[in-house]
Design a protein around this motif. Structure first.
Motif, mmCIF file in Angstrom:
data_model
loop_
_atom_site.group_PDB
_atom_site.id
_atom_site.type_symbol
_atom_site.label_atom_id
_atom_site.label_comp_id
_atom_site.label_asym_id
_atom_site.label_seq_id
_atom_site.Cartn_x
_atom_site.Cartn_y
_atom_site.Cartn_z
ATOM 1 N N ALA A 241 0.677 -1.008 -0.320
ATOM 2 C CA ALA A 241 -0.173 0.290 -0.284
ATOM 3 C C ALA A 241 0.749 1.489 -0.066
ATOM 4 O O ALA A 241 0.550 2.452 -0.673
ATOM 5 N N ALA A 242 2.369 1.388 1.199
ATOM 6 C CA ALA A 242 3.079 1.878 1.027
ATOM 7 C C ALA A 242 3.650 3.095 -0.625
ATOM 8 O O ALA A 242 3.796 4.045 -0.890
ATOM 9 N N ILE A 250 11.463 4.140 1.846
ATOM 10 C CA ILE A 250 10.868 2.551 2.548
ATOM 11 C C ILE A 250 12.539 2.648 3.432
ATOM 12 O O ILE A 250 13.582 2.976 3.269
ATOM 13 N N PHE A 251 12.699 2.215 4.975
ATOM 14 C CA PHE A 251 13.537 1.974 5.451
ATOM 15 C C PHE A 251 13.329 0.704 6.143
ATOM 16 O O PHE A 251 12.310 1.121 6.931
ATOM 17 N N HIS A 252 14.791 0.322 6.154
ATOM 18 C CA HIS A 252 14.858 -1.208 6.736
ATOM 19 C C HIS A 252 15.207 -1.331 7.996
ATOM 20 O O HIS A 252 16.880 -0.925 7.724
ATOM 21 N N GLU A 253 14.958 -0.915 9.787
ATOM 22 C CA GLU A 253 16.150 -0.410 10.451
ATOM 23 C C GLU A 253 15.503 -1.589 12.002
ATOM 24 O O GLU A 253 15.176 -2.512 11.309
ATOM 25 N N GLU A 254 15.331 -1.029 12.239
ATOM 26 C CA GLU A 254 15.006 -2.464 13.869
ATOM 27 C C GLU A 254 13.547 -2.817 13.165
ATOM 28 O O GLU A 254 12.925 -3.752 13.384
ATOM 29 N N ARG A 255 12.457 -1.826 12.502
ATOM 30 C CA ARG A 255 11.299 -1.681 12.598
ATOM 31 C C ARG A 255 11.487 -1.116 10.975
ATOM 32 O O ARG A 255 11.758 -1.113 10.076
ATOM 33 N N LEU A 256 10.655 -1.991 10.372
ATOM 34 C CA LEU A 256 9.810 -1.507 8.309
ATOM 35 C C LEU A 256 9.012 0.320 8.341
ATOM 36 O O LEU A 256 7.975 -0.294 8.789
ATOM 37 N N LEU A 295 22.405 7.779 0.505
ATOM 38 C CA LEU A 295 22.782 7.622 1.738
ATOM 39 C C LEU A 295 24.222 7.092 1.722
ATOM 40 O O LEU A 295 24.951 6.569 1.322
ATOM 41 N N GLU A 296 25.160 7.869 2.859
ATOM 42 C CA GLU A 296 25.743 7.311 3.247
ATOM 43 C C GLU A 296 26.001 6.070 3.802
ATOM 44 O O GLU A 296 24.784 6.147 4.866
ATOM 45 N N ASN A 297 26.730 5.153 3.616
ATOM 46 C CA ASN A 297 27.442 3.764 4.250
ATOM 47 C C ASN A 297 25.468 3.475 4.725
ATOM 48 O O ASN A 297 25.703 2.479 5.448
ATOM 49 N N GLU A 298 24.852 3.862 3.351
ATOM 50 C CA GLU A 298 23.521 2.471 3.838
ATOM 51 C C GLU A 298 23.294 2.471 1.942
ATOM 52 O O GLU A 298 23.322 3.415 0.727
ATOM 53 N N PRO A 299 22.987 1.331 1.588
ATOM 54 C CA PRO A 299 22.712 1.085 0.179
ATOM 55 C C PRO A 299 20.885 1.608 -0.149
ATOM 56 O O PRO A 299 20.493 1.105 -0.859
ATOM 57 N N THR A 300 20.642 2.481 0.244
ATOM 58 C CA THR A 300 19.380 3.152 -0.217
ATOM 59 C C THR A 300 20.017 4.163 -0.718
ATOM 60 O O THR A 300 20.613 4.791 -0.332
ATOM 61 N N ASN A 325 10.755 14.450 10.541
ATOM 62 C CA ASN A 325 10.018 14.414 12.224
ATOM 63 C C ASN A 325 9.679 12.961 12.641
ATOM 64 O O ASN A 325 9.011 12.431 11.762
ATOM 65 N N LEU A 326 9.541 13.026 14.046
ATOM 66 C CA LEU A 326 9.612 11.415 14.152
ATOM 67 C C LEU A 326 7.979 10.762 13.969
ATOM 68 O O LEU A 326 7.803 10.057 13.178
ATOM 69 N N GLN A 327 7.210 11.902 13.868
ATOM 70 C CA GLN A 327 5.912 11.846 13.519
ATOM 71 C C GLN A 327 5.218 11.753 12.152
ATOM 72 O O GLN A 327 4.004 10.602 11.606
ATOM 73 N N ASP A 328 6.054 11.684 10.672
ATOM 74 C CA ASP A 328 5.466 11.087 9.439
ATOM 75 C C ASP A 328 6.693 9.735 9.361
ATOM 76 O O ASP A 328 6.623 9.999 8.344
ATOM 77 N N GLU A 329 7.249 9.369 10.323
ATOM 78 C CA GLU A 329 7.697 7.779 9.985
ATOM 79 C C GLU A 329 6.515 7.029 10.009
ATOM 80 O O GLU A 329 5.656 7.500 11.224
ATOM 81 N N VAL A 330 5.706 6.626 9.245
ATOM 82 C CA VAL A 330 4.939 5.515 9.097
ATOM 83 C C VAL A 330 5.081 3.831 9.414
ATOM 84 O O VAL A 330 6.047 3.591 8.225
ATOM 85 N N THR A 331 4.958 3.701 10.119
ATOM 86 C CA THR A 331 5.981 2.170 10.501
ATOM 87 C C THR A 331 4.449 0.999 9.567
ATOM 88 O O THR A 331 3.357 0.935 10.296
ATOM 89 N N VAL A 332 4.507 0.066 8.809
ATOM 90 C CA VAL A 332 3.922 -0.724 7.863
ATOM 91 C C VAL A 332 4.197 -2.573 7.993
ATOM 92 O O VAL A 332 5.685 -2.632 8.492
ATOM 93 N N GLY A 333 3.615 -2.872 7.306
ATOM 94 C CA GLY A 333 4.099 -4.208 7.907
ATOM 95 C C GLY A 333 4.705 -4.711 6.416
ATOM 96 O O GLY A 333 4.543 -3.728 5.350
ATOM 97 N N ARG A 334 4.982 -5.889 6.477
ATOM 98 C CA ARG A 334 5.607 -6.241 4.897
ATOM 99 C C ARG A 334 4.107 -6.808 3.238
ATOM 100 O O ARG A 334 3.324 -8.057 4.273
#
Lengths: 334, 274
Positions: A241-242, A250-256, A295-300, A325-334
């Motif tokens: 959907a995203a 899209i960011f893959h860190e501790e979470r997506l 991005l530096e040191n990241e493949p994205t 901003n933190l509130q603009d991060e939207v956590t998504v499922g796979r």
């Protein structure tokens, strides 16, 4: 589950799908789906081709039987009813106008089949012709009309029956872009003035965003998300959907999680920033311009959309800081 | 423009085409020309006349053969058109594996040599102890005409697709109403074309009719065959000319009907199996 046709918001329920599932030759094409559609709602089934959206529409119309599940129209179980016994109409992708009948005769067909009195037939034909601006073309045959005009006839033929629901299967798919834009606005206007429930199938996310009250995003036979255009844009629930609606980072860190490009800020200063990177590309689009930052040191890469208020000079290869901003991060499922 | 250039480049091509056409049409042209010849002899030209056409219409045997041919053609055309159309409609709805087999069986009469068709029908009728006559010829003609009607009507149906019928159904039409108001009008030119082909085939058939006709069911081709044994008369030339003209007109009419109602893109390709 109650059989009440009230959805609790004061609006009447028009269509209810209860665990509807469809298999073709043992293969699931629509996974179990429950969905309610309100009276007067403009609901869009959106997804890439082969996602099952047309199959759902054809099940509501009665051309396909669900493998399991129940379909209710205005409270009544219509699952076993043939298409000619359901009080709804389908606008076909390639119009399916009767070639041996004039525009007027095409529109009259449904009324004749339902044995509507002659006087009322006349009134309804005239009204449908007026609403779709076909007055000058009433005596023509379909092959004498352009694609856009044929599309209007298909819609007039459907609305003359005063259906409870109008189903539309990619009705603008065969038209060129400019015409499609005009007809989108016309269709939306028509839906508002008639107050009929529209169930609309398209693979064009912009069309879905522009016209719908609610969008059902589908992928490989499964519903990814159901929500208003604002919901699905601002709070996508799945990765599909995203990325299917609008552009996204899209960011893959501790979470997506995702961040919309217009929420990403870019600064020439490198201190105290969330990330740093190198500008890879600058795309000027008139009302906005886009920076693609590796991005530096990241493949994205991250895309940032800046509007006309941004007058800074950017250059390819420039090292920049990237913020959001933190509130603009939207956590998504796979 | 392009063809003109092509023929400039290959002068032999036009000569070759001309010879081929001559090879095909000279025999037919000879019959037509000699049907207007004032002499009984087919060897020399001695002036233009219509008299063989008038003596033809005074000849009671010829008129009887004509009446037989027309009765057989009309009856077999009507029945084979109805049956062939019904077959095309039914086979389209089939979804099981038997479908290809049924289609194959329907094509058989087109492929099987006429002499075998004729012989096998003759054996069948004698097994059933049926007297040879108009009835047996009609049954034989229906047998092979159904296949041609099926081929033409089913290709028309395939062209039409299923959307129109779904639209009718969606607009409240029952299965019968859908057939009556949408399917039939859409395939109508194909049905008529199929009927014209069936009629032409029936009028022209010699081989199968020869096997299954009786003493009082002599058709025109059988009459012609019988009289040619006594020498070619100008009346026969006149009769053949009339049959050629009628057949060609029927085929042109059928082709025109099949071309109608189709887009320019689809036009050009003939739907006829021969």
């Amino acid at each position: 589950m109650t059989l009440s046709t009230d959805n609790g918001k004061g609006l009447m329920l028009m269509i209810r799908l209860e665990n509807v599932e469809k298999h073709f030759a043992g293969q699931p094409v629509v996974h179990p789906l429950s969905l309610t559609i309100d009276e007067g709602e403009f609901l869009t089934l959106l997804g890439p081709s082969g996602c099952g959206k047309t199959t759902i529409l054809r099940m509501i119309a009665g051309f396909e039987q669900p493998t399991t599940g129940i379909i209710r129209l205005d409270g009544e179980d219509v699952t076993q009813l043939p298409p000619n016994k359901r009080n709804l109409n389908l606008v076909f992708q390639h119009y399916a106008l009767f070639p041996h009948m004039t525009v007027e005769q095409n529109i009259q067909f449904g009324l004749k089949m339902k044995k509507v009195p002659a006087k009322e037939q006349r009134e309804r034909i005239d009204e449908a012709i007026r609403l779709t601006q076909l007055t000058a073309l009433a005596k023509r045959y379909p092959h004498q009309l352009s694609g856009g005009q044929q599309q209007r006839v298909a819609i007039a033929r459907a609305i003359a029956n005063k259906p409870k629901v109008l189903l539309l299967d990619e009705p603008l798919g065969a038209l060129d872009l400019q015409l499609r834009k005009n007809l989108q606005a016309e269709l939306k206007q028509l839906q508002r003035s008639l107050g009929i429930t529209f169930v609309y199938v398209t693979h064009d996310q912009e069309e879905a965003m522009m016209m719908s009250d609610r969008i059902v995003i589908m992928n490989t036979g499964k519903v990814e998300q159901i929500g208003s255009p604002r919901d699905v844009y601002e709070r996508p629930e799945t990765l599909f959907a995203a990325t299917f609606i609008g552009e996204n980072n899209i960011f893959h860190e501790e979470r997506l999680f995702t961040v919309r490009p217009e929420k990403v800020r870019v600064t020439p200063e490198l201190a105290d920033t969330r990330k740093t990177g190198i500008i890879q590309d600058i795309v000027y689009l008139g009302n906005v311009h886009k920076l693609v930052i590796h991005l530096e040191n990241e493949p994205t890469s991250v895309t940032s959309v800046l509007d006309f208020t941004d007058q800074r000079d950017w250059s390819i290869g420039q090292k920049v800081g990237v913020h959001w901003n933190l509130q603009d991060e939207v956590t998504v499922g796979r | 423009m392009k063809t003109a250039q092509a023929s400039k480049r290959h002068p032999w091509l036009s000569i070759h085409s001309f010879l081929l056409m001559a090879f095909i049409y000279i025999p037919v042209l000879l019959i037509i020309v000699f049907s207007f010849n004032d002499s009984r002899m087919s060897t020399s030209w001695s002036g233009f006349t219509w008299k063989w056409y008038s003596t033809l219409f005074d000849n009671r045997t010829v008129m009887e053969a004509l009446s037989n041919s027309l009765t057989i053609a009309f009856t077999s055309t009507i029945i084979s058109t109805v049956l062939g159309t019904m077959a095309a409609l039914a086979i389209r709805k089939m979804q099981n594996r038997g479908k290809q087999g049924v289609i194959g069986l329907l094509y058989m009469p087109i492929v099987v040599p006429d002499i075998i068709m004729g012989l096998s029908l003759l054996i069948l009728f004698s097994q059933l102890k049926m007297d040879l006559g108009k009835m047996t010829v009609i049954i034989a003609h229906i047998t092979f005409s159904i296949s041609y009607v099926y081929v033409i009507v089913s290709s028309r149906l395939a062209n039409m697709g299923k959307q129109l019928e779904e639209a009718a159904n969606d607009l409240g039409a029952s299965s019968w109403q859908t057939f009556r108001f949408v399917t039939l009008p859409s395939i109508w030119p194909g049905v008529i074309a199929g009927a014209l082909i069936a009629f032409t085939l029936s009028i022209d058939d010699f081989m199968i009719s020869f096997f299954v006709s009786g003493p009082n069911s002599t058709t025109l081709p059988i009459y012609i065959y019988g009289s040619v044994k006594r020498g070619i008369s100008p009346e026969i030339n006149a009769l053949c000319t009339i049959m050629i003209v009628v057949s060609v007109m029927l085929i042109i009419l059928a082709q025109w009907l099949l071309g109608r109602g189709k887009s320019d893109k689809e036009k050009g390709g003939s739907l006829l199996p021969f």
